[in-house]
Design a protein around this motif. Structure first.
Motif, PDB file in Angstrom:
ATOM      1  N   ASN A  28     -92.206  88.102  19.572  1.00 34.03           N
ATOM      2  CA  ASN A  28     -92.251  86.933  19.238  1.00 34.03           C
ATOM      3  C   ASN A  28     -92.827  85.938  20.272  1.00 34.03           C
ATOM      4  O   ASN A  28     -93.507  86.708  21.261  1.00 34.03           O
ATOM      5  N   GLY A  49     -83.925  86.053  24.376  1.00 32.44           N
ATOM      6  CA  GLY A  49     -84.362  85.807  22.956  1.00 32.44           C
ATOM      7  C   GLY A  49     -83.385  85.402  22.037  1.00 32.44           C
ATOM      8  O   GLY A  49     -83.486  85.866  20.977  1.00 32.44           O
ATOM      9  N   ALA A  51     -81.712  82.613  21.322  1.00 29.25           N
ATOM     10  CA  ALA A  51     -81.693  81.216  21.148  1.00 29.25           C
ATOM     11  C   ALA A  51     -80.377  80.554  21.718  1.00 29.25           C
ATOM     12  O   ALA A  51     -79.849  79.961  21.119  1.00 29.25           O
ATOM     13  N   LYS A  69     -86.173  76.973  10.750  1.00 31.72           N
ATOM     14  CA  LYS A  69     -85.441  77.052  11.897  1.00 31.72           C
ATOM     15  C   LYS A  69     -84.105  77.681  11.158  1.00 31.72           C
ATOM     16  O   LYS A  69     -83.735  77.267  10.316  1.00 31.72           O
ATOM     17  N   THR A  70     -83.539  78.436  12.060  1.00 33.49           N
ATOM     18  CA  THR A  70     -82.317  79.293  11.909  1.00 33.49           C
ATOM     19  C   THR A  70     -81.320  77.936  12.505  1.00 33.49           C
ATOM     20  O   THR A  70     -81.555  77.015  13.087  1.00 33.49           O
ATOM     21  N   ASP A  72     -78.925  78.697  14.509  1.00 37.05           N
ATOM     22  CA  ASP A  72     -78.951  78.735  15.758  1.00 37.05           C
ATOM     23  C   ASP A  72     -79.945  77.960  16.548  1.00 37.05           C
ATOM     24  O   ASP A  72     -79.691  77.684  17.610  1.00 37.05           O
ATOM     25  N   GLU A  73     -81.286  78.030  16.094  1.00 35.27           N
ATOM     26  CA  GLU A  73     -82.336  77.433  16.820  1.00 35.27           C
ATOM     27  C   GLU A  73     -82.130  75.960  16.540  1.00 35.27           C
ATOM     28  O   GLU A  73     -82.318  75.139  17.905  1.00 35.27           O
ATOM     29  N   ARG A  88     -89.933  74.005  18.937  1.00 37.37           N
ATOM     30  CA  ARG A  88     -89.319  75.332  18.362  1.00 37.37           C
ATOM     31  C   ARG A  88     -89.076  76.091  19.528  1.00 37.37           C
ATOM     32  O   ARG A  88     -89.530  75.967  20.549  1.00 37.37           O
ATOM     33  N   LEU A  89     -88.205  77.118  19.342  1.00 36.16           N
ATOM     34  CA  LEU A  89     -87.840  78.207  20.368  1.00 36.16           C
ATOM     35  C   LEU A  89     -89.039  79.166  20.267  1.00 36.16           C
ATOM     36  O   LEU A  89     -88.842  79.871  19.064  1.00 36.16           O
ATOM     37  N   CYS A  91     -88.685  82.229  21.053  1.00 40.01           N
ATOM     38  CA  CYS A  91     -87.933  83.556  20.798  1.00 40.01           C
ATOM     39  C   CYS A  91     -87.762  83.676  18.998  1.00 40.01           C
ATOM     40  O   CYS A  91     -87.551  84.560  18.840  1.00 40.01           O
ATOM     41  N   GLN A  92     -87.859  82.514  18.465  1.00 34.89           N
ATOM     42  CA  GLN A  92     -87.364  82.488  17.077  1.00 34.89           C
ATOM     43  C   GLN A  92     -88.719  82.604  16.130  1.00 34.89           C
ATOM     44  O   GLN A  92     -88.581  82.503  14.958  1.00 34.89           O
ATOM     45  N   TYR A  94     -91.188  85.019  15.098  1.00 30.57           N
ATOM     46  CA  TYR A  94     -92.178  86.217  15.443  1.00 30.57           C
ATOM     47  C   TYR A  94     -93.632  86.410  14.929  1.00 30.57           C
ATOM     48  O   TYR A  94     -93.990  85.440  14.008  1.00 30.57           O
TER      49      TYR A  94
END
Length: 110
Positions: A28, A49, A51, A69-70, A72-73, A88-89, A91-92, A94
């Protein structure tokens, strides 16, 4: 056969780095930043990673298509500092061939 993609990352000092990102390693953006040592050790990806810390928050600077976005994100970004509409994060996100040409800027350290 997978190819590397080029991604532009602006570090927290404002310097832009054009890096090659492998599309065949399930990496990611946060891991890419760490691999190229574009942030001081211990200042990015502190939760590994998951989130859960927002230390890998970045700003997307162009119109590259990213996955949604999930939950969690979204939750983590709602609690983070320095959040913008394009946050954005890392780690999310990829790395895939769809990220070719992505341009991001690392958010300030909270």
């Amino acid at each position: 056969m997978s190819q590397d993609v080029t991604i532009k990352i602006t570090d927290r000092e404002g310097q832009t780095h054009e890096v090659q990102a492998p599309t065949d390693m399930n990496m990611n953006i946060m891991e890419l930043v760490r691999a190229y040592e574009l942030a001081p050790e211990g200042t990015i990806g502190t939760c590994g990673g998951m989130a859960m810390c927002a230390s890998c928050q970045c700003y997307v600077l162009n119109d590259t298509m990213l996955p949604e976005k999930t939950d969690d994100e979204e939750a983590m970004l709602s609690e983070a500092f320095n959040v913008k509409d394009n946050s954005r994060l890392g780690c999310q996100i990829y790395i895939s061939e769809a990220l070719k040409g992505l341009e991001i800027e690392l958010a300030p350290e909270s």
